[in-house]
Scaffold this motif. Structure first.
Motif, PDB file in Angstrom:
ATOM      1  N   LYS A 156      24.085  29.354  -0.241  1.00 56.38           N
ATOM      2  CA  LYS A 156      24.775  28.529  -1.218  1.00 56.38           C
ATOM      3  C   LYS A 156      26.092  29.147  -1.708  1.00 56.38           C
ATOM      4  CE  LYS A 156      22.184  28.337  -4.582  1.00 56.38           C
ATOM      5  NZ  LYS A 156      22.276  28.842  -5.947  1.00 56.38           N
ATOM      6  N   THR A 209      27.384  29.471 -11.334  1.00 56.38           N
ATOM      7  CA  THR A 209      26.642  29.448 -12.607  1.00 56.38           C
ATOM      8  C   THR A 209      25.556  30.526 -12.646  1.00 56.38           C
ATOM      9  OG1 THR A 209      25.055  27.773 -11.848  1.00 56.38           O
ATOM     10  CG2 THR A 209      27.070  26.984 -12.942  1.00 56.38           C
ATOM     11  N   VAL A 243      16.256  38.062 -14.316  1.00 57.09           N
ATOM     12  CA  VAL A 243      17.084  36.905 -14.651  1.00 57.09           C
ATOM     13  C   VAL A 243      16.270  35.641 -14.914  1.00 57.09           C
ATOM     14  CG1 VAL A 243      17.620  36.270 -12.242  1.00 57.09           C
ATOM     15  CG2 VAL A 243      19.225  35.672 -14.055  1.00 57.09           C
ATOM     16  N   ARG A 276      19.864  28.223 -21.848  1.00 59.73           N
ATOM     17  CA  ARG A 276      20.313  27.153 -20.939  1.00 59.73           C
ATOM     18  C   ARG A 276      21.286  26.206 -21.648  1.00 59.73           C
ATOM     19  NH1 ARG A 276      17.950  27.821 -16.378  1.00 59.73           N
ATOM     20  NH2 ARG A 276      19.078  26.087 -15.473  1.00 59.73           N
ATOM     21  N   ARG A 282      21.363  25.775  -9.878  1.00 65.84           N
ATOM     22  CA  ARG A 282      20.026  25.225  -9.688  1.00 65.84           C
ATOM     23  C   ARG A 282      19.889  23.840 -10.329  1.00 65.84           C
ATOM     24  NH1 ARG A 282      20.277  29.702  -7.868  1.00 65.84           N
ATOM     25  NH2 ARG A 282      18.598  31.153  -7.371  1.00 65.84           N
ATOM     26  N   VAL A 297      12.336  26.025 -14.342  1.00 63.15           N
ATOM     27  CA  VAL A 297      13.505  25.647 -15.149  1.00 63.15           C
ATOM     28  C   VAL A 297      14.258  24.453 -14.590  1.00 63.15           C
ATOM     29  CG1 VAL A 297      13.865  27.887 -16.203  1.00 63.15           C
ATOM     30  CG2 VAL A 297      15.015  27.360 -14.053  1.00 63.15           C
TER      31      VAL A 297
HETATM   32  O1  C5P Z   1      22.258  31.925  -7.770  1.00 69.42           O
HETATM   33  P1  C5P Z   1      21.730  33.226  -8.285  1.00 69.42           P
HETATM   34  O2  C5P Z   1      20.635  33.790  -7.442  1.00 69.42           O
HETATM   35  O3  C5P Z   1      22.798  34.239  -8.572  1.00 69.42           O
HETATM   36  O4  C5P Z   1      21.092  32.856  -9.698  1.00 69.42           O
HETATM   37  C1  C5P Z   1      20.480  33.839 -10.483  1.00 69.42           C
HETATM   38  C2  C5P Z   1      19.432  33.209 -11.391  1.00 69.42           C
HETATM   39  O5  C5P Z   1      20.057  32.442 -12.413  1.00 69.42           O
HETATM   40  C3  C5P Z   1      18.455  32.269 -10.718  1.00 69.42           C
HETATM   41  O6  C5P Z   1      17.387  32.988 -10.147  1.00 69.42           O
HETATM   42  C4  C5P Z   1      18.007  31.390 -11.889  1.00 69.42           C
HETATM   43  O7  C5P Z   1      16.994  32.049 -12.641  1.00 69.42           O
HETATM   44  C5  C5P Z   1      19.234  31.327 -12.759  1.00 69.42           C
HETATM   45  N1  C5P Z   1      20.026  30.105 -12.608  1.00 69.42           N
HETATM   46  C6  C5P Z   1      19.635  28.971 -13.306  1.00 69.42           C
HETATM   47  N2  C5P Z   1      20.409  27.842 -13.275  1.00 69.42           N
HETATM   48  C7  C5P Z   1      21.549  27.821 -12.566  1.00 69.42           C
HETATM   49  C8  C5P Z   1      21.957  28.953 -11.825  1.00 69.42           C
HETATM   50  C9  C5P Z   1      21.158  30.082 -11.864  1.00 69.42           C
HETATM   51  O8  C5P Z   1      18.590  28.981 -13.952  1.00 69.42           O
HETATM   52  N3  C5P Z   1      22.313  26.716 -12.580  1.00 69.42           N
END
Ligand code: C5P
Length: 220
Positions: free
Chosen positions: A16, A34, A98, A108, A131, A185
């Motif tokens: 991604k 994000t 995280v 959030r 996400r 989430v």
């Molecule tokens: O994309 P990445 O692995 O860097 O995202 C790190 C964490 O941030 C995810 O595992 C998730 O817990 C959280 N996240 C989220 N909503 C988003 C982007 C990331 O909850 N829009």
């Protein structure tokens, strides 16, 4: 130019981030990671020694977060309170914590608010990846897509990204278990109504970028 928000959701290891960045470059629009924002909050909380299960304190930290984040696909940089944390937020200790921060609804709400403000500041010309972008942050995006890949393909890619020194068990922990935690989430494993799906399991990087660009060009 005309508004062009491209919302891209997907699990970790789907390619991604690298794909979203390249799509932003080719479309000549801004780029917002994000996940880096959730990672930055996590870094801040750990740096302050906060108990991540204390939801009120963690929410307060998110609201007060002094964050500088590059929105250019050509330059990656993340700073918290003036500390350059670009590399540190990718470390396993952050990846492991995280999800605990991301399940905090106060966090959030605050990050969603900041993400929408950043999209507006860029004149709604931006690739935004995460996400919950297609379902929450930018439900009104011109293009919404879910980038998926099989478990096998995702673990293979993440293994290569981490330098190939990880055991299968480590990889499973980092890829599959994090997605399981994250699935509480935001639902990113199935495309919401009106969201296109690109499955990258059998595509290389360039093919995936082209598949995403084809969806963009068909939609606008
Ligand atoms: O994309 P990445 O692995 O860097 O995202 C790190 C964490 O941030 C995810 O595992 C998730 O817990 C959280 N996240 C989220 N909503 C988003 C982007 C990331 O909850 N829009």
């Amino acid at each position: 130019g005309r508004p062009l928000v491209v919302a891209i959701d997907g699990p970790s290891g789907s390619g991604k981030s690298s794909v979203s960045k390249e799509v932003a470059r080719r479309l000549r629009v801004a780029y917002l990671d994000t996940g880096a924002m959730y990672r930055a909050v996590t870094w801040d909380c750990l740096d302050r020694g906060l108990d991540l299960t204390d939801s009120a304190l963690v929410e307060a930290a998110a609201r007060a977060l002094d964050l500088e984040l590059s929105t250019s696909a050509d330059h990656e940089s993340v700073a918290v309170r003036g500390h350059d944390v670009t590399a540190e937020i990718r470390e396993p200790r952050i990846s492991q914590s995280v999800s605990a921060v991301a399940t905090n609804l106060g966090v959030r709400n605050e990050l969603i608010r900041r993400q929408r403000a950043l999209i507006a500041v860029h004149g709604r010309r931006m690739v935004v990846e995460g996400r919950d972008i297609t379902t929450v942050v930018a439900r009104d995006a011109e293009v919404r897509l879910l980038l998926t890949a099989s478990e096998e393909a995702r673990m293979r890619r993440r293994g290569i990204q981490l330098g190939g020194t990880q055991t299968a068990e480590d990889l499973h922990q980092q890829v599959i278990e994090r997605d399981l935690k994250d699935s509480t989430v935001a639902s990113f494993s199935q495309a919401a109504d009106g969201v296109y799906t690109v499955d990258s399991s059998d595509l290389d990087f360039e093919e995936t970028v082209e598949a995403v660009l084809a969806v963009v060009h068909a939609a606008v």
